[in-house]
Design an enzyme around this catalytic site. Structure first.
Site, mmCIF file in Angstrom:
data_model
loop_
_atom_site.group_PDB
_atom_site.id
_atom_site.type_symbol
_atom_site.label_atom_id
_atom_site.label_comp_id
_atom_site.label_asym_id
_atom_site.label_seq_id
_atom_site.Cartn_x
_atom_site.Cartn_y
_atom_site.Cartn_z
ATOM 1 N N TYR A 83 3.212 -10.137 -6.240
ATOM 2 C CA TYR A 83 3.678 -8.743 -6.175
ATOM 3 C C TYR A 83 3.701 -8.249 -4.723
ATOM 4 O O TYR A 83 4.716 -7.731 -4.245
ATOM 5 C CB TYR A 83 2.795 -7.833 -7.045
ATOM 6 C CG TYR A 83 3.113 -6.388 -6.772
ATOM 7 C CD1 TYR A 83 4.217 -5.777 -7.352
ATOM 8 C CD2 TYR A 83 2.342 -5.644 -5.863
ATOM 9 C CE1 TYR A 83 4.552 -4.469 -7.056
ATOM 10 C CE2 TYR A 83 2.661 -4.342 -5.554
ATOM 11 C CZ TYR A 83 3.768 -3.753 -6.162
ATOM 12 O OH TYR A 83 4.101 -2.469 -5.845
ATOM 13 N N ASP A 120 6.341 -4.698 -11.011
ATOM 14 C CA ASP A 120 5.066 -4.036 -11.318
ATOM 15 C C ASP A 120 5.163 -3.457 -12.729
ATOM 16 O O ASP A 120 6.164 -3.665 -13.432
ATOM 17 C CB ASP A 120 4.716 -2.975 -10.257
ATOM 18 C CG ASP A 120 5.590 -1.734 -10.357
ATOM 19 O OD1 ASP A 120 6.609 -1.773 -11.086
ATOM 20 O OD2 ASP A 120 5.241 -0.723 -9.723
ATOM 21 N N GLU A 136 0.510 -1.102 -0.059
ATOM 22 C CA GLU A 136 0.569 -1.814 -1.338
ATOM 23 C C GLU A 136 -0.827 -2.157 -1.842
ATOM 24 O O GLU A 136 -1.113 -2.048 -3.025
ATOM 25 C CB GLU A 136 1.419 -3.093 -1.216
ATOM 26 C CG GLU A 136 2.904 -2.837 -1.023
ATOM 27 C CD GLU A 136 3.527 -2.044 -2.171
ATOM 28 O OE1 GLU A 136 3.030 -2.121 -3.309
ATOM 29 O OE2 GLU A 136 4.518 -1.326 -1.918
#
Ligand code: SF4
Length: 360
Positions: free
Chosen positions: A120, A138, A37
């Site tokens: 996130y 996102d 990520e």
């Protein structure tokens, strides 16, 4: 009209047929999911893959990353930009080792307590590693939802986050929330793309507001104001005798064609130690002496704000000036020449105030 249960089952069915085979989707290891990520926040999937493989090979566990030399981490990160993010990555790894015995917190709420993990990333790790029912938001998700529901709220506005997060959290199913999150992001990346979404073959075209009203190109709405960003410029003024290194800007960026100094841009302001640890300055540490670090100068442009710091770095006797010039794309000039070169206002003002008094 979108019915949550139907939407999630159709979306997951679409995903199971179209998903890309990516290594971080084959694991429940929170460390590897977190690594992927962080890398994917820097670059696209294709460019990020070699970095992911390199990190996992060199640092297979959070312990390996935590005890690595910072320089090793920076070298592996090289090419991704924003070196402060690489340092944050290691800071978080060290925090997990020191405070959590190397075990990632296993909930969204607790992941958020870690420095360097924002909403996130916390949602992605909680969902993909622990199957927590928390929606990941996102750019892809904003786009899909704004088109599906015909929402024209500016996605850069403060109101957007709670609005879209509320919708996503209503849609996400109790069973397989991780698959749902992967699916909606993949759907945005492959089907409901920013330009030319594939609406004809979309499983939702009967209920998608944007398709039914022909507004795919107008949604999502993102204001220009939202594009205004802060950039952190670190200028290095290499000095040798009475000359200083200047550079003509030739990238597709602000100030193209004007002259400035060697520039390192990062996601945040760096300290002298951080600057000298960054590539490509690192190999030159022995050959230079840091003479001065400036205060922060703020320079406003139409859609961005530049925060700049300047470092005066003197090359020692043994340093090869020609090599420095080649490596950093510089021309060494005297003060009077520098004065005549076309320069951005920020550089011009700085030269007037500081460098001339130090006889560049
Ligand atoms: S119909 Fe088109 S705009 Fe609507 S969700 Fe599908 S791909 Fe996106």
């Amino acid at each position: 009209m979108v019915i949550p249960e139907l939407f999630s089952s159709k979306l997951i069915a679409w995903y199971l047929r179209h998903q890309r085979d990516l290594p971080w989707r084959q694991t429940r290891d929170p460390y590897k999911i977190w690594l992927s990520e962080v890398i994917l926040q820097q670059t696209r999937v294709k460019q990020g893959l070699p970095y992911y493989y390199a990190f996992v090979e060199k640092f297979p566990t959070v312990f390996d990353l935590a005890r690595a030399e910072e320089q090793e981490v920076l070298r592996l990160w090289q090419g991704l930009g924003y070196y402060s993010r690489a340092r944050n990555l290691q800071f978080t790894a060290r925090q997990i080792v020191a405070q959590y015995n190397g075990q990632f917190p296993d909930s969204y709420k607790d992941l958020l307590k870690l420095k360097g993990i924002g909403p996130y990333t916390a949602a992605a790790v909680a969902s993909f590693a622990y199957k927590e029912r928390v929606a990941v938001l996102d750019g892809n998700v904003f786009r899909v939802l704004s088109r599906l529901y015909g929402i024209d709220t500016d996605i850069a506005s403060a109101a957007a986050k709670p609005l879209f997060s509320g919708i996503a959290n209503r849609l996400i199913p109790t069973k397989d929330p991780d698959l749902f999150n992967q699916a909606i992001m993949e759907f945005g990346a492959l089907q409901c793309t920013p330009a030319n979404p594939d609406c004809m073959f979309c499983p939702f075209h009967n209920e998608c507001e944007a398709f039914l009203t022909g507004r795919q190109a107008q949604l999502p709405v993102k204001s220009k104001k939202g594009n205004s960003r802060i950039r952190y410029f670190h200028y290095v003024i290499f000095r040798k005798d009475d000359r200083g290194g200047m550079r003509k800007r030739d990238q597709k960026d602000i100030w193209n064609g004007l002259h400035d100094f060697y520039l390192l841009e990062d996601a945040a302001l760096l300290t002298t130690g951080e600057l000298m640890a960054a590539e490509p300055l690192l190999p030159w540490t022995e050959a230079v002496a840091v003479e001065e670090e400036s205060v922060v100068y703020t320079h406003k442009l139409t859609h961005q704000q530049v925060q700049a710091k300047f470092w005066h770095i003197r090359l020692n006797e043994a340093a090869d000036v020609d090599k420095v010039a080649r490596d950093f794309g510089l021309t060494f000039v005297e003060s009077a020449q520098a004065h005549h070169l076309p320069k951005p206002v920020l550089i011009d003002n700085y030269l007037k105030k500081r460098v001339f008094s130090l006889s560049l």
